[in-house]
Design a protein around this motif. Structure first.
Motif, mmCIF file in Angstrom:
data_model
loop_
_atom_site.group_PDB
_atom_site.id
_atom_site.type_symbol
_atom_site.label_atom_id
_atom_site.label_comp_id
_atom_site.label_asym_id
_atom_site.label_seq_id
_atom_site.Cartn_x
_atom_site.Cartn_y
_atom_site.Cartn_z
ATOM 1 N N ILE A 343 -12.839 25.095 -38.351
ATOM 2 C CA ILE A 343 -13.465 25.734 -39.516
ATOM 3 C C ILE A 343 -12.843 27.110 -39.722
ATOM 4 C CG2 ILE A 343 -15.601 26.731 -40.437
ATOM 5 C CD1 ILE A 343 -17.137 24.530 -39.013
ATOM 6 N N GLY A 344 -12.661 27.844 -38.602
ATOM 7 C CA GLY A 344 -12.063 29.182 -38.657
ATOM 8 C C GLY A 344 -10.668 29.129 -39.257
ATOM 9 N N ALA A 345 -9.869 28.131 -38.808
ATOM 10 C CA ALA A 345 -8.499 28.020 -39.324
ATOM 11 C C ALA A 345 -8.518 27.773 -40.828
ATOM 12 C CB ALA A 345 -7.760 26.903 -38.596
ATOM 13 N N GLY A 346 -9.403 26.858 -41.261
ATOM 14 C CA GLY A 346 -9.492 26.558 -42.698
ATOM 15 C C GLY A 346 -9.885 27.790 -43.485
ATOM 16 N N ALA A 347 -10.858 28.541 -42.957
ATOM 17 C CA ALA A 347 -11.328 29.747 -43.635
ATOM 18 C C ALA A 347 -10.194 30.755 -43.772
ATOM 19 C CB ALA A 347 -12.486 30.341 -42.846
ATOM 20 N N ILE A 348 -9.406 30.874 -42.726
ATOM 21 C CA ILE A 348 -8.316 31.848 -42.762
ATOM 22 C C ILE A 348 -7.250 31.446 -43.780
ATOM 23 C CG2 ILE A 348 -6.339 32.618 -41.386
ATOM 24 C CD1 ILE A 348 -8.456 32.816 -39.059
ATOM 25 N N PHE A 349 -6.935 30.119 -43.811
ATOM 26 C CA PHE A 349 -5.931 29.682 -44.781
ATOM 27 C C PHE A 349 -6.419 29.902 -46.209
ATOM 28 C CE2 PHE A 349 -4.354 26.817 -41.257
ATOM 29 C CZ PHE A 349 -3.314 27.672 -40.938
ATOM 30 N N GLN A 350 -7.746 29.759 -46.392
ATOM 31 C CA GLN A 350 -8.307 30.000 -47.716
ATOM 32 C C GLN A 350 -8.068 31.448 -48.135
ATOM 33 O OE1 GLN A 350 -11.520 31.757 -48.160
ATOM 34 N NE2 GLN A 350 -11.376 31.572 -50.391
ATOM 35 N N VAL A 351 -8.277 32.394 -47.195
ATOM 36 C CA VAL A 351 -8.053 33.808 -47.493
ATOM 37 C C VAL A 351 -6.579 34.064 -47.790
ATOM 38 C CG1 VAL A 351 -8.261 36.140 -46.617
ATOM 39 C CG2 VAL A 351 -10.011 34.461 -46.057
ATOM 40 N N VAL A 352 -5.727 33.359 -47.027
ATOM 41 C CA VAL A 352 -4.285 33.504 -47.268
ATOM 42 C C VAL A 352 -3.959 33.120 -48.716
ATOM 43 C CG1 VAL A 352 -2.012 32.556 -46.685
ATOM 44 C CG2 VAL A 352 -3.613 33.201 -44.865
ATOM 45 N N VAL A 353 -4.570 32.029 -49.175
ATOM 46 C CA VAL A 353 -4.319 31.574 -50.541
ATOM 47 C C VAL A 353 -4.754 32.655 -51.532
ATOM 48 C CG1 VAL A 353 -4.951 29.875 -52.297
ATOM 49 C CG2 VAL A 353 -4.495 29.135 -49.958
ATOM 50 N N VAL A 354 -5.959 33.209 -51.313
ATOM 51 C CA VAL A 354 -6.489 34.197 -52.261
ATOM 52 C C VAL A 354 -5.616 35.450 -52.293
ATOM 53 C CG1 VAL A 354 -8.416 35.735 -52.745
ATOM 54 C CG2 VAL A 354 -8.859 33.362 -52.065
ATOM 55 N N ILE A 355 -5.243 35.966 -51.145
ATOM 56 C CA ILE A 355 -4.438 37.189 -51.119
ATOM 57 C C ILE A 355 -3.041 36.926 -51.691
ATOM 58 C CG2 ILE A 355 -3.453 39.016 -49.655
ATOM 59 C CD1 ILE A 355 -5.823 38.710 -47.840
ATOM 60 N N SER A 356 -2.541 35.707 -51.431
ATOM 61 C CA SER A 356 -1.227 35.383 -51.982
ATOM 62 C C SER A 356 -1.260 35.452 -53.507
ATOM 63 C CB SER A 356 -0.798 33.978 -51.543
ATOM 64 O OG SER A 356 -0.727 33.928 -50.146
ATOM 65 N N LYS A 357 -2.404 35.028 -54.084
ATOM 66 C CA LYS A 357 -2.543 35.121 -55.537
ATOM 67 C C LYS A 357 -2.418 36.580 -55.994
ATOM 68 C CE LYS A 357 -5.422 31.303 -57.140
ATOM 69 N NZ LYS A 357 -6.825 31.007 -57.512
ATOM 70 N N TRP A 358 -3.030 37.475 -55.229
ATOM 71 C CA TRP A 358 -2.894 38.912 -55.538
ATOM 72 C C TRP A 358 -1.460 39.357 -55.486
ATOM 73 C CZ3 TRP A 358 -6.919 42.370 -52.660
ATOM 74 C CH2 TRP A 358 -8.227 42.068 -53.125
ATOM 75 N N LEU A 359 -0.819 38.935 -54.412
ATOM 76 C CA LEU A 359 0.563 39.373 -54.223
ATOM 77 C C LEU A 359 1.426 38.938 -55.399
ATOM 78 C CD1 LEU A 359 1.210 38.810 -50.411
ATOM 79 C CD2 LEU A 359 1.043 40.962 -51.637
ATOM 80 N N ARG A 360 1.105 37.767 -55.950
ATOM 81 C CA ARG A 360 1.919 37.266 -57.054
ATOM 82 C C ARG A 360 1.827 38.174 -58.285
ATOM 83 N NH1 ARG A 360 1.085 31.084 -58.103
ATOM 84 N NH2 ARG A 360 2.295 31.631 -59.947
ATOM 85 N N GLU A 361 0.749 38.966 -58.336
ATOM 86 C CA GLU A 361 0.645 39.926 -59.435
ATOM 87 C C GLU A 361 1.740 40.984 -59.316
ATOM 88 O OE1 GLU A 361 -1.538 39.873 -62.013
ATOM 89 O OE2 GLU A 361 -2.068 37.889 -61.244
ATOM 90 N N TYR A 362 2.085 41.303 -58.099
ATOM 91 C CA TYR A 362 3.123 42.326 -57.865
ATOM 92 C C TYR A 362 4.512 41.699 -57.795
ATOM 93 C CZ TYR A 362 -0.924 45.105 -56.545
ATOM 94 O OH TYR A 362 -2.114 45.750 -56.540
ATOM 95 N N ASP A 363 4.542 40.507 -57.200
ATOM 96 C CA ASP A 363 5.849 39.920 -56.916
ATOM 97 C C ASP A 363 5.745 38.418 -57.102
ATOM 98 O OD1 ASP A 363 8.203 38.993 -55.898
ATOM 99 O OD2 ASP A 363 7.711 39.447 -53.804
ATOM 100 N N LYS A 364 6.167 37.948 -58.268
ATOM 101 C CA LYS A 364 5.995 36.539 -58.637
ATOM 102 C C LYS A 364 6.635 35.572 -57.641
ATOM 103 C CE LYS A 364 3.918 35.550 -62.626
ATOM 104 N NZ LYS A 364 3.569 36.849 -63.183
ATOM 105 N N SER A 365 7.789 35.884 -57.148
ATOM 106 C CA SER A 365 8.554 34.895 -56.382
ATOM 107 C C SER A 365 8.530 35.138 -54.871
ATOM 108 C CB SER A 365 10.001 34.890 -56.858
ATOM 109 O OG SER A 365 10.527 36.203 -56.712
#
Lengths: 389, 336
Positions: A343-365
């Motif tokens: 469950i912990g691993a899944g939760a962490i990957f979910q956060v990775v997805v969300v933060i990655s979306k943020w990063l794409r605002e700064y750096d698309k690729s």
């Protein structure tokens, strides 16, 4: 009228395959006995836990085979010992029992515990060094609480103290810290899966299909939390970016679940008497978990700082470690550890997805220097501090 | 919907993690185990204690049972002893409490019947194989090549063969099936004891047969259980009763496979040992002899003091897996 009819048709078309499935099962179970009896079902017992208490060894055993099993003989180091088994010696599939063997064991010595079924098949589990089981009283509870606090709560709060520093840096450097967080979290997620796999191969019976259990729970946790997270952020924020505090909350929850898993590992190590190992675990985890504070701080660094909220986030991430040490120390079950780690691993990957979306605002690729360097350095930091564990 | 799924998943998880918290019995009972440990439990006892009622094979009966066969005189004055032995290989026997093993048997038991004759007798064995595969009887001793039970496999399901020889030499010998794979046929239980008495007889004594055997119930080429006369710990719970100042004669045969040696240690006493029983002069006076596969001999001793005396393998692993027993020595003078 017309609509009702088509609805009934729809339901019927959904039920038809089911009824055929049931028919097939009935047929196989009733007349096809030659098919059922083909081959020889092998009995299987799995010894899940061995507790050394005062002049007695307590063995938790589970029937993990396809047929019911009667336990007939208990032995210590391959020498037959009289014993009692509770609730009784007959074990249906998946049922567990506790075998109590009166035995004046010696601290620190390795033991092999064996159980023989009525078919005469012996199943064995080895213990590297016998140590008295932890008894749940105020002393041991307090000790584990202290350890959980050192491992989970304090390092995360220390990590959060970088918040003012992250606040003051430029946007580009902030991207670096976000990417660093992604790196840290990626490592933690992979780490949890590796640990779950380890527990599964060492202590989980084959019938549970450990790796598939882990994959299932990780993915359910990932998509479940992603779904819940989307609902949460949509309600709390009108911007297209997720609310930083709710993201930080998701980070905290993910890290909290992860720390619960770590607490379980530490508690179990102490419970199993692997004390030298657990001292290392504690120091390693403490250093390791400081970085988790940064992961929580980074998403909210560009927002207004609410000290209480920040501390709350830190506690959500850290306190589960305490519960983990209690459960791991007093009532260790490989199955629950694996579930929590996954469950912990899944939760962490979910956060990775969300933060990655943020990063794409700064750096698309994902090709800018701060992003790539952040992820790489995050993983490296984790790997290096992880070597202490 | 989601909520129901989540609750179900959590409950299932807890069921797998802690499934038996609800069905514990409440009644406690206390039990004294075979090695003196006290057990208090609400559940079942796992202890190799045999109560006489559950036994299909009676080690007490086997201990002192000698079969002399159907006796008749031949015209030339020779004593003829005829035996009928039936081999089977489909029986399931409780070889230790709660442990069931497919035994292959001569006349339904492991070991087979103890066959006894006097030197010079004509022994005739009517062998019937009711098993599902070929079996034979191979006697240690002196006989013609075609009576050796090696190159004359007796077919399954009713095959017959008549073995015949003049009993000799004097001593205690094993017999066993000699069909390949030999180890498989022996470890399943196709063996027994064959005693040849000297013509002039031996001094009167309380005589008994002890076969040292073992069972590899999980087929990993290591014995899971050891015993004297098949049932682990049997004579520990049912001591062999003997009298003080009474000559005891034990015919010991080691049929343990896999382990290269076995041994026999007697407490509070020493015995005169006659290897293979072929000589009337003992080779040694000791409380410990070592026996390899099918090595055997005769032990003679008597106890001066009454009480309980242990006898067991001093290869302690074997004794802790069942090869241990007790003599209960009673004071003969007081009794009468």
């Amino acid at each position: 009228m017309e609509g009702q009819k088509s609805r009934a048709k729809l339901i019927a078309s959904g039920l038809v395959p089911f009824s055929f499935l049931i028919l097939m099962l009935v047929f196989i179970l009733s007349s096809g006995s030659s098919l059922i009896n083909f081959g020889i079902p092998l009995p299987e017992l799995t010894i899940e836990k061995i507790n050394f208490v005062k002049s007695e060894i307590l063995v938790t055993v589970r029937n993990t085979g396809p047929v019911p099993v009667d336990v007939a003989v208990a032995d210590v180091n391959d020498r037959i010992q009289p014993a009692a088994i509770e609730p009784d010696k007959h074990l249906e599939r998946f049922e567990t029992a506790v075998v109590k063997i009166p035995f004046s064991w010696n601290k620190g010595e390795p033991y092999k515990i064996g159980l023989t079924t009525q078919e005469g098949v012996r199943f064995e589990k080895s213990i590297e060094a016998a140590a008295p089981a932890l008894e749940p009283n105020s002393d041991t509870m307090g000790l584990l609480l202290l350890i959980g606090t050192y491992v989970g709560v304090i390092p995360i709060l220390i990590g959060l103290m970088w918040l003012p520093f992250i606040k003051k840096i430029s946007n580009q450097k902030y991207v670096f810290f976000l990417a660093l967080t992604v790196g840290l979290l990626l490592f933690l997620g992979i780490d949890a899966i590796v640990e779950a796999l380890e527990v599964s191969s060492e202590n989980l019976a084959g019938v549970f299909h450990g790796p598939l259990l882990i994959a299932t729970v990780v993915l359910i946790s990932l998509f479940g939390l992603y779904y819940a997270g989307e609902k949460l952020t949509k309600k709390s924020s009108l911007t297209k970016l997720a609310n930083p505090y709710s993201v930080a909350l998701m980070v905290s929850i993910g890290i909290g679940l992860h720390n619960l898993g770590e607490g379980l590992a530490i508690g179990a190590a102490i419970g199993l008497g692997q004390v030298a190992l657990s001292t290392f675990l504690i120091i390693g985890f403490a250093l390791h978990n400081t970085t988790e504070g940064i992961a929580i701080a980074a998403p909210v660094a560009k927002e207004k700082t609410f000290v209480r909220k920040i501390i709350g986030l830190g506690l959500i991430a850290g306190v589960p470690a305490i519960f983990g040490t209690w459960v791991g120390g007093f009532a260790y079950s490989p199955f629950t550890s694996i579930v929590f780690l996954s469950i912990g691993a899944g939760a962490i990957f979910q956060v990775v997805v969300v933060i990655s979306k943020w990063l794409r605002e700064y750096d698309k690729s994902f090709t800018s220097t701060p992003v790539v360097a952040g992820i790489a350095i995050g993983m490296l930091i984790m790997y290096l501090t992880g070597m202490l564990v | 919907m989601l909520f129901v799924l989540a609750v179900t998943a959590i409950l299932t998880t807890f069921y797998f993690a802690y499934p038996n918290s609800s069905n514990a019995k409440s009644e406690e009972k206390t039990f004294l185990s075979h090695n003196g440990a006290v057990l208090t439990t609400t559940g079942d006892i796992l202890d190799p204690v045999y109560s006489a009622q559950t036994l299909k094979f009676d080690p007490d009966k086997y201990l002192r049972e000698f079969n002399y066969g159907r006796v008749s005189k031949l015209p030339d004055g020779t004593t003829l002893r005829e035996f009928t032995i039936i081999a089977e290989d489909d029986k399931l026997m409780e070889i230790s409490p709660g442990v069931f093993y497919n035994v292959w048997t001569f006349n339904g038991t492991v070991p087979g019947p103890t066959i006894r004759a006097t030197e010079g007798d004509l022994v005739r064995i009517h062998f019937i194989n009711n098993g599902t595969r070929s079996h034979t009887m191979h006697f240690h001793g002196i006989h013609a090549a075609e009576m050796d039970g090696v190159f004359e496999p007796v077919g399954a399901k009713g095959g017959q063969f008549t073995y015949e020889w003049i009993a000799g030499p004097v001593g205690v010998h094993p017999y066993h099936c000699h069909v390949m794979p030999l180890e498989e046929h022996i470890i399943h239980g196709l063996y027994g004891v064959y005693i040849v008495d000297p013509k002039e007889g031996r001094p009167p004594a309380d005589e008994m047969v002890m076969v040292l055997n073992g069972f590899d119930t999980d087929f990993d080429a290591e014995n899971n259980f050891y015993a004297v006369n098949t049932i682990p710990f049997y004579y520990q719970h049912h001591p062999i009763q003997i009298d003080t100042n009474q000559l005891i004669r034990v015919y010991v045969v080691n049929m343990v496979e896999f382990d290269p040696i076995n041994n026999f240690h007697l407490h509070g006493n020493l015995y005169h040992y006659y290897p293979t029983g072929t000589s009337t002069v003992p080779s040694t006076y000791t409380d410990m002899i070592t026996l390899s596969q099918t090595e055997r001999g005769i032990m003679e001793f008597n106890y001066t003091y009454p009480g309980k005396y242990l006898f067991h393998a001093h290869k302690v692993e074997f004794s802790e897996k069942g090869w241990t027993g007790l003599f209960l020595v009673k004071d003969k003078e007081k009794k009468s």
